[in-house]
Design a protein around this motif. Structure first.
Motif, PDB file in Angstrom:
ATOM      1  N   PRO A  43       0.823  -1.194   0.000  1.00  0.00           N
ATOM      2  CA  PRO A  43       0.000   0.000   0.000  1.00  0.00           C
ATOM      3  C   PRO A  43       0.857   1.244   0.000  1.00  0.00           C
ATOM      4  N   GLY A  67      -4.452   2.767   8.955  1.00  0.00           N
ATOM      5  CA  GLY A  67      -4.025   1.479   9.496  1.00  0.00           C
ATOM      6  C   GLY A  67      -4.371   1.305  10.962  1.00  0.00           C
ATOM      7  N   LYS A  84      -0.975  -6.191   5.639  1.00  0.00           N
ATOM      8  CA  LYS A  84      -0.940  -5.340   4.447  1.00  0.00           C
ATOM      9  C   LYS A  84      -0.738  -3.872   4.790  1.00  0.00           C
ATOM     10  N   TYR A  85      -1.117  -3.479   6.008  1.00  0.00           N
ATOM     11  CA  TYR A  85      -1.018  -2.078   6.403  1.00  0.00           C
ATOM     12  C   TYR A  85       0.269  -1.746   7.160  1.00  0.00           C
ATOM     13  N   PRO A  98      -6.516  -1.432   1.615  1.00  0.00           N
ATOM     14  CA  PRO A  98      -5.413  -0.481   1.425  1.00  0.00           C
ATOM     15  C   PRO A  98      -5.357   0.025   0.000  1.00  0.00           C
ATOM     16  N   GLN A 128      -3.906   0.950  -3.498  1.00  0.00           N
ATOM     17  CA  GLN A 128      -2.861   0.329  -4.306  1.00  0.00           C
ATOM     18  C   GLN A 128      -2.800   1.014  -5.663  1.00  0.00           C
TER      19      GLN A 128
END
Length: 466
Positions: A8, A16, A134-135, A195, A197
């Motif tokens: 991200p 986040g 992912k964050y 997130p 992208q």
């Protein structure tokens, strides 16, 4: 690198932290519900006329289904994202408790609470863990610690709440109200915004190519779901064996803690508050452990730190049968909360450390489905020991012994693995430093490739030795 694999645009902050809050709520219900339900077990046992072993299957099935559903949850998250999956899981949890309130047999409770409720918790747990990875990157141990702190926070208020509901509405009315409370998981899911992208424009040549792409994607998801190449990684195998031993003995002491206190003559509300005490201690230990694990000295040795936490937890259970008074039982509960919080603050961080962010979703799915076996068998086995012996001492000895042996095994294997990796890296550096002539050029290159291949097995996608 594909669009799905790109990180991200903003890591370690921003929205986040709201995602961490949602994960805190979702994970809190996932881990605390099977524990807090133990408050109802004595009344259910008397109402339905079942044994300690029979009643322990409720939490066991719920936990086992929660862990066994890991790969399915991971596949759904990869396809639809975390937000809708957590919302769906919250709905399933609420429905399961409401349906269980009308139960008239222990088998019916196994189905409603164990299977349906456990499936909902599986969706909540894996989706929350995946979106955190992912964050966050640099602050990932802290984010994991804060999210995993949801378990003790929710246990802290669910245990006395369940005791209050039990006194006022009996166990059926309590489950009905608890089902409504668990719908808050849907609110948590709403916070899990995907997130941002980079947008990748892709020209679709024709409809046949699009169908082929979809088929290839499905094939890749199946391979990720059944990725057995993880077993080639020594660190992963050691981690898995240690976890299997831990989970066999981890939950039985919690399931029977209140009943054990009552057997010592402790009043019921005081016995229920033991779970709250454990939750309060656990609440501060998990983020604190995350901060410690994020230090420059501990993070490279996080696997050994995890092993120490397991041994600490096992030793607490081995000493518990010596307790004969409520104050000492409180002391045991405090140390139990410290050790339990340390283990669960590190358990997924260690897996991320071994596998890396890209392989973690598939790895956690495989790990959780394997861990469901000891999760399923542990509490009923402990309950059977209580039925046979007529007391709780044998149960604590069994759980403490298995966990301690698992921690010692994991520590020993990790020390050996770190030593082997260091030796392999040293050999690789030596080979690179040697002058190579035309006569031995080929042999040197072969040796170097072999060494690098051996080292790469224990290296994450970012090139950092695990």
């Amino acid at each position: 690198m594909s669009a799905e694999e790109k990180p991200p645009s903003v890591l370690d902050g921003g929205w986040g932290w709201m995602v961490v809050l949602g994960a805190h709520i979702s994970i809190g219900f996932a881990y605390s519900t099977p524990k807090a339900l133990s408050i109802f077990f004595k009344e259910i046992q008397n109402d339905l006329q079942c044994s300690y072993s029979d009643i322990a299957w409720i939490s066991s099935i719920m936990l086992a289904v929660m862990y066994a559903g890991g790969p399915i949850s991971s596949a759904l998250v990869n396809r639809f994202g975390s937000r809708p999956i957590v919302i769906l899981g919250g709905l399933m949890c609420g429905v399961s408790m409401v349906a269980a309130s009308f139960g008239s047999s222990i088998i019916y409770l196994y189905l409603c609470i164990g299977v349906i409720g456990g499936s909902g918790l599986a969706l909540n747990l894996n989706a929350s863990l995946t979106i955190i990875s992912k964050y966050f990157l640099v602050r990932r141990p802290l984010a994991n610690g804060l999210a995993m702190a949801g378990s003790p926070v929710f246990l802290c208020f669910l245990a006395p709440l369940n005791q209050f509901l039990l006194d006022e509405f009996d166990w059926r009315g309590s489950l009905l109200i608890l089902g409504a409370v668990m719908l808050n998981c849907c609110v948590a899911g709403a916070l899990m915004r995907p997130p941002s992208q980079p947008v990748v424009l892709k020209k679709v040549e024709d409809q046949s190519n699009e169908v082929s792409s979809i088929k290839d994607s499905c094939g890749q998801n199946v391979k990720k779901l059944l990725d057995l190449t993880f077993f080639k990684d020594r660190g992963f195998v050691f981690y898995l064996i240690g976890n299997l031993m831990f989970f066999f003995g981890a939950y039985a002491p919690i399931v029977f803690l209140s009943a054990y206190a009552v057997s010592l003559g402790v009043e019921e509300y005081s016995a229920a508050y033991l779970l709250s005490i454990m939750g309060v201690v656990d609440m501060f230990v998990r983020p604190g452990t995350g901060l410690i694990a994020n230090t420059t000295w501990i993070r490279p040795r996080v696997q050994c730190f995890f092993s120490f936490a397991m041994v600490f937890n096992g030793m607490c259970h081995l000493l518990c049968p010596l307790i004969t008074s409520y104050p000492l039982l409180v002391v045991y509960t405090v140390f139990f909360g410290v050790s339990f919080g340390m283990v669960f603050a590190l358990i997924f961080e260690c897996l991320m450390d071994l596998m890396g962010n890209q392989r973690f979703p598939s790895a956690v799915g495989l790990v959780t489905i394997i861990e469901c076996v000891p999760m399923l068998l542990g509490p009923p086995t402990a309950g059977l020991l209580v039925d046979i012996s007529g007391n709780y001492k044998s149960m604590f000895f069994m759980c403490g012994g298995v966990i301690t042996l698992g921690g010692m095994f994991l520590f020993t294997m990790n020390v050996c693995r770190y030593h082997t990796l260091k030796k392999e890296q040293s050999s690789a550096d030596t080979e690179q430093a040697k002058p190579t002539g035309s006569a031995n050029q080929g042999q040197a290159n072969i040796s170097e490739v072999e060494i690098q291949t051996a080292v790469s097995v224990e290296t994450d996608p970012n090139g950092r030795n695990c």
